[in-house]
Design an enzyme around this catalytic site. Structure first.
Site, PDB file in Angstrom:
ATOM      1  N   CYS C  12       3.369 101.252 105.243  1.00  0.00           N
ATOM      2  CA  CYS C  12       4.221 101.315 104.052  1.00  0.00           C
ATOM      3  C   CYS C  12       3.738 102.175 102.883  1.00  0.00           C
ATOM      4  CB  CYS C  12       4.516  99.939 103.478  1.00  0.00           C
ATOM      5  SG  CYS C  12       4.979  98.754 104.716  1.00  0.00           S
ATOM      6  N   ASN C 113       2.611  97.112 100.030  1.00  0.00           N
ATOM      7  CA  ASN C 113       1.872  97.905 101.000  1.00  0.00           C
ATOM      8  C   ASN C 113       0.545  97.222 101.225  1.00  0.00           C
ATOM      9  OD1 ASN C 113       0.709  99.900 102.579  1.00  0.00           O
ATOM     10  ND2 ASN C 113       0.028 101.095 100.813  1.00  0.00           N
ATOM     11  N   SER C 295      -2.360 117.103 110.873  1.00  0.00           N
ATOM     12  CA  SER C 295      -3.313 116.366 110.046  1.00  0.00           C
ATOM     13  C   SER C 295      -4.753 116.866 110.185  1.00  0.00           C
ATOM     14  CB  SER C 295      -3.231 114.874 110.364  1.00  0.00           C
ATOM     15  OG  SER C 295      -3.495 114.664 111.738  1.00  0.00           O
ATOM     16  N   ASP C 357     -10.112 117.385 115.867  1.00  0.00           N
ATOM     17  CA  ASP C 357      -9.066 116.381 115.661  1.00  0.00           C
ATOM     18  C   ASP C 357      -9.588 115.368 114.655  1.00  0.00           C
ATOM     19  OD1 ASP C 357      -6.697 115.056 115.907  1.00  0.00           O
ATOM     20  OD2 ASP C 357      -6.848 114.723 118.065  1.00  0.00           O
ATOM     21  N   ASP C 358      -8.667 114.633 114.006  1.00  0.00           N
ATOM     22  CA  ASP C 358      -9.160 113.717 112.981  1.00  0.00           C
ATOM     23  C   ASP C 358      -9.624 112.390 113.541  1.00  0.00           C
ATOM     24  OD1 ASP C 358      -6.674 112.622 113.543  1.00  0.00           O
ATOM     25  OD2 ASP C 358      -5.773 113.583 111.812  1.00  0.00           O
TER      26      ASP C 358
END
Lengths: 485, 485, 485, 485
Positions: C12, C113, C295, C357-358
């Protein structure tokens, strides 16, 4: 009428208006009252005198114009519209009318109700000469003929083209400055003219579409006529004088709205008369008379009045549509799920019931209705059909042309009675049908100015491409009848 | 019935089934036949004995379950469903039922038809104690009471809670192992039980919903009863014995389907009787009798039979819904656009017409109908209402509770006649209404076991939160009547 | 970020504004820039100081507000909004926020959230006392606590309630006259305040949502703070002083937008630093460096710069979403269909490739990427992960809490390297992660003011309801590691 | 690429497959990777060797095939598909391809990427002879020519017809037994052939569409070639030998996917080279280099590497589409709402920024980007365009043919620099563009085998219908340049 439990389907309704502000909104209203003539596609083309504007799509009118903006962009004071019925498989967007054609020398829109009997051969000739069709509809043929003849000028070219097509047809054409209507030489399909208070002319498949836009009825379009409406007013012309009235009797029996008036005859009144004459021809020993809603209620009330029995509401129609995928378990399905009709137990229980229906196509619905009434407690069910038995296909725009499933083409009345489980069954005679409708302007036209070929096989036009198929069906029928003897 | 031209609205229908495979599909079918009780929301909760599964949304049933997968995921052999009507502004998804509550100690679903008269005060008490409501519906209150009483065990807690709520109510509850139904102490809202061939029990607001799933009618739920259905079968219990039958008469007059049977009386038959008695009380010098489709056709045919005049189809209802944004130019709009009803010119032209309607709420529709008939050529229009005049609000689930617009609360019959432009106007008397329905199990209940408070202001229950409002309306009415003298 | 090939999901984003005309439109814009935090539901509640107005539904923001009218009806100068991610099965409309509660003494809307670690036990206590929850979301709990404490007055009751809930949370509340924001005592979830040119205050999960509405960043909400905004302006209060900063490191690694600034650190810059430090810790003999879009592009460019290799575009992301039902024949499917990512043959052919890559969650995507690069001609593929290995679940609002599928929890780095088919594999160390982010206001907080529990199992809060599950996972992990020895 | 902030638009992508089960699903996948070439309509026609099956509609591929059944009904092992871009006003369903034509002697489907320069005159000739067009697309012309020539037999007729049309075109045709591809004599539009493991042939606008269906690249279709694929395999024929390679340079600059390879050149690599050469031609004194996502990232990284500055992510693209009706109050709108792009404050603040973009059309977006970067704190913004300035319209299928809005056609570089507010502005030279792409099979074709007419006005074909318009634009340009002197 639509959403009925019957599988007879009209192939379209047309509406046009010239000279009224917000012409597309008026056309929407007119099509709303013609929606029963076709639920699988709808469209409107309007013009402001400069360009033509189009919106069309598959589905009901309210879905096609679900977005207000789609109607708002159809500006101008003239428009034509169309609602379409289509057989399975051809429900392509390419077939949804009005068609709009863009030529270097102008735009033309076209809307059509009916069926051409020489479409296949005409199309083949045109294609041999290089023509490219985008739709599978026979309606597009007229435009190709018109363009082939275009050196003659629009109206002469159109007259020539209308003489090249055969069958039952009501055409509306819109250019940026003219609204044109044309009707086949037998006037098989209905088409009438009205006028709004502000002087605008309206053309529509049925007079009920005039009523909703508050247009006054002016006259029916007559066989072979060509109506031209422009800024100067309305001009009544004709493309042929070789005409003879043969209005489709199915419009009176089943298709048209009860509030419509066709060639001077109110549809509800004609149906009530059919019921009265049916009562005279085929009375029944019973307690009550009921009708199959909605299209048979007029006939049922006529039958009840004539025979002197109470007219009751023994069947109720559900006005909501259920999703077709709802199929509960086998046991339930086998006992018959009644999503559209329900019997009124409190009315029919223990009663001898006359159920009046307007027609039998395949017999499956009649069988369900009889079963439903007996399950609800009816002691006897007498089926009375307020039209003669369907034995021959229609080639003029009703979707029974390819149906080998016409039960009356394959079985006798007695056999049908057994198949549907009724205690008795009778149809109306062709003579009584003609008498019930009783067209005022029939003159000395055969069959009282009606097309009754579905019942007796006598078609008012040459059959052209369908000739072979018709002869085969006739032969099969004769053979069947011979075999019975 | 829905899509009618009237603005009376039922607030819901409920359906439940226990012990049938594909219970959610069966519930869909049942709700399909209850759709006329609410068109603004629908939902189903099912259970497989382990968990409860829910799908609900705004709109018609066929839209809510437009995607087959939404029904398929509602697995199990037990389910409850709901169709909802809602007043403008409250049509939030949060109010669409059945509600499904997840507690650490189990799940409960709830569906409700009716209205509680002490909802405001109960809710306030509960909120004062910390309760959090998500809906604005009064239906949620029962669940809060139930949880407050939960230490008693489910059934005792429910009984206690049902005694805390007042008004007219039919509740269905579903837990993973029980289907429970409860009816208010006056049996104001209808609720009946049926049984399918495979032994499954069905509970529904109307018997028409039993018919479509081929369940046999077992019995009406009686005032104050608590019906508990589980794997062991059905148990008939009660939460109070302080009961007295007062079935809502509006169900017979307007809301229920004609094929439904409520407390032993077929709705169509009751309506036909209302028409007959109306003809006796208020005959008219006329040529034909017509009804306003569809809900007034039964009464109209009864009137016609009794008075000995032809029963005709003088008004036709359009079965397609038009987009509301269609608003053609002012001139057209002022003359009144008739999207829903059309007069049949061929029937009414030159005739003195009796038009039978089931009720008048605000009078605007009646005025349009009279005008439409006169425009179509009727020489006289005599309006006959097959129910008494609405003068008092309903507090039990019909959406006229807040309406100051009840025309009969503000004007006399003569005044109304003038306002709607009729040549004459008559209502049915309360006594004749009671006689027309004639409940077999009325015993010595007042008003023949019916709630007729809408006509005479005598409510079968205390009014609690509405008491002040009612008194004010009564006072205003008296003042008005005094003023007239 | 959303539509990524990864299966980590934020739960959220929240946005609120007070004092700006067309507050709901501003909230729409803010949510537009927070859409990456949740794509399965969205809603807005506005107020004009008199009432609260709500619209919410499942789906993307642009779908939920597809109809302009739905936004137009949310009038007023104050509003809160929410975008929601949800795990399968709980995607009920009942869970879509903001929740709107109607009480006899006022209305309150709530957006949340985060995740509460004592939600199960709190809910059980509340339900034991009679509380009725409609959602399955833990967010509703705060409202129940608030109402239990309501006798204290709104703000004191809220402070007490916020001390009763544990975990990671950012709450927004809207009453008709106040916008209130609250952040958990560890500041785990991000939340910041901005101000528009007209003086209106804005609160948002990320600063990128301030930018789009042209609000100037004012400050981050600090752990334990309670921000109250009303007509008098903004008041900074707190509900606890027992706080310690522990910002979720995953926001920097994966979730937040690269243009957001969290506690003074730009997300893109932090990621680039992670790439740089990764290059120092785990250099590779290679020809080019590529990133997994979108990302990981920041980290990849940092890695490339640090190691001095060309940074290339070796993978392209398709920006269009394909229908998931597209499943061509088995042969094609087995070879792996690449709907989301494509390798750039012209870039990687014949090259030794470092792909940055993250993170790796389940390993399936990494395996596909390696295969895709090799099929496109890469001679070697060296995988570098710009974060430490995920070994422990998140209990504060990221959807990996129930995942036994964390590949790094079950396999060693060497094993993972084999499973994904890479030529080498390295992760970033926890120390370098902390150094890369380098929070300016970390003070002496452990782990540089970050939550890095996903990597080392050390959670900043008590785990309450999750304690047992965590211990079990820890034990299993230790056993596995022991077994290796 | 689509959803970009630019208003250059490709007019379509085509894909075909022959000999693979589930050909329509494979075509869907291929079109998925061509979606960037057209987002306003999509369609597929398949064949099982007996009939042709069609589905097409307006909107994105995923919307057009939102219903799985629509794809399932496209049976057979051969298919062609199309994604369409259209200019406003012509987005009628009638223009969505592939077109499917039903003739008495067979069915033909047609898909087209490109633009004919003699379409208007050809169409007029055809209409004079009676032809009826349903679309306003120039693609339909080929079918009319083909039918005019049909007496020659399909392939000879097609060859003759392809010599009658002029311009840039890639055509795919499908009959029940043949898949045919044809490319214009200059090979302006890209078209390549691949082969699947099972032997099926694939034809596609870009090689990225071969990759997703795991087809191996076979060869580019060469200028003037006619490729015929049937059960016997692939035959390479030609309709003219009067050819000269002139590939559209805009494919490399902007349209094609970075992972596509066109005539042996990888698009990403070409773009990176453009950036490198731009750095040599127009270096800047700056701190960082950033690109406009997504299409300019390759060029930006090339620029950064060549000049030795850090390549940073200074602009972020929002991957979600916002409703266009969202228009907050005037004040907010004037300050510029950035729904698609956001500047990364943490990256650009206090920096001298080089922003690399692939092109400038009208200049409005460039102006917004410069402003956005300065608001985010950039101290200087140097704009570098990795292509020469657009000064002349494209007549071969890119939607800039009617644009008088080409900023570079009306203003000098210095003037544009001022208009967009940049600190400096430079374009790439035509010579460097050619050098950056460096087609291996250019031979001695002018301009390195590329069409660079948009930059220098030298078109590779006669302009036919556009000749007058071109001359006028040329004259205006010269006048403007003269005026400057």
């Amino acid at each position: 009428m639509p959403n009925e439990v019957k599988s007879l389907n009209e192939e379209c309704g047309v509406f046009g208006v010239f000279g009224a502000q917000e012409a597309s909104q008026i056309t929407y209203l007119g099509l709303h009252n013609l929606q029963h003539r076709g639920q699988e596609g709808a469209g409107i083309v309007s013009s402001d005198g400069k360009k033509l504007y189009q919106h069309r799509d598959r589905g009901l009118l309210s879905k096609v114009f679900a977005d207000e903006a789609d109607l708002d962009k159809l500006v101008g004071d003239r428009a034509i519209g169309h609602v379409r019925y289509s057989t399975t498989g051809n429900n392509s967007i390419a077939n949804v009318q009005p068609f709009l054609f863009h030529f270097y020398d102008g735009e033309i829109a076209l809307a059509h109700n009916g069926n051409l009997v020489n479409a296949v051969s005409l199309r083949r000739q045109l294609e041999e000469a290089g023509a490219v069709f985008q739709s599978t509809s026979d309606s597009e043929i007229l435009m190709h003929l018109l363009r082939q003849n275009k050196h003659l000028g629009l109206i002469p070219a159109l007259k020539k083209s209308l003489n090249q097509v055969h069958g039952g047809f009501a055409f509306l054409l819109l250019t940026k400055d003219k609204l044109i209507a044309a009707l086949d030489p037998n006037g098989i399909r209905p088409l009438c003219i009205g006028r709004m208070a502000n002087g605008a002319y309206v053309v529509a498949s049925e007079s009920a579409a005039l009523d909703i836009v508050e247009a006054k009825f002016v006259r029916d379009v007559q066989p072979g006529e060509l109506i031209i409406i422009d800024q100067q007013g309305m001009k009544i012309d004709h493309f042929t004088t070789n005409t003879q009235l043969a209005v489709c009797s199915m419009e009176f029996i089943y298709f048209a709205r009860p509030d419509s008036i066709i060639h001077g005859v109110n549809v509800h009144t004609a149906r009530k008369n059919m019921g009265r004459l049916l009562a005279q021809e085929a009375p029944a020993q019973a307690d009550i008379v009921i009708g199959v809603p909605n299209s048979s209620l007029s006939a049922a009330s006529g039958y009840a009045e004539e025979i002197g029995l109470p007219y009751e509401m023994g069947l109720v129609k559900n006005q909501y549509v259920a999703r077709t995928f709802i199929q509960p378990n086998q046991a339930l399905r086998e006992r018959g799920v009644k999503l559209k009709l329900s019997a009124v137990r409190g009315v029919v229980k223990g009663k001898r019931v006359v159920v009046v229906d307007d027609s039998i196509v395949r017999g499956t619905t009649s069988k369900q209705i009889v079963k439903m009434l007996k399950q609800a407690g009816a002691s006897e069910v007498h089926v009375r059909i307020a039209s003669p038995a369907f034995r021959f296909p229609c080639f003029y725009g009703i979707d029974i042309s390819t149906r080998s499933e016409l039960i009356a083409a394959r079985y006798s009345v007695d056999e049908i009675k057994e198949l549907i489980g009724a205690d008795s069954l009778s149809y109306l005679s062709v003579a009584s049908l003609i008498k019930a409708i009783d067209l005022p302007d029939k003159g000395d036209a055969p069959n009282g100015g009606l097309t009754v070929a579905y019942f007796n096989g006598k078609y008012p036009t040459k059959l052209d491409d369908y000739e072979a198929g018709y002869l085969a069906s006739l032969k099969a029928q004769t053979a069947r009848e011979e075999g019975k003897k």
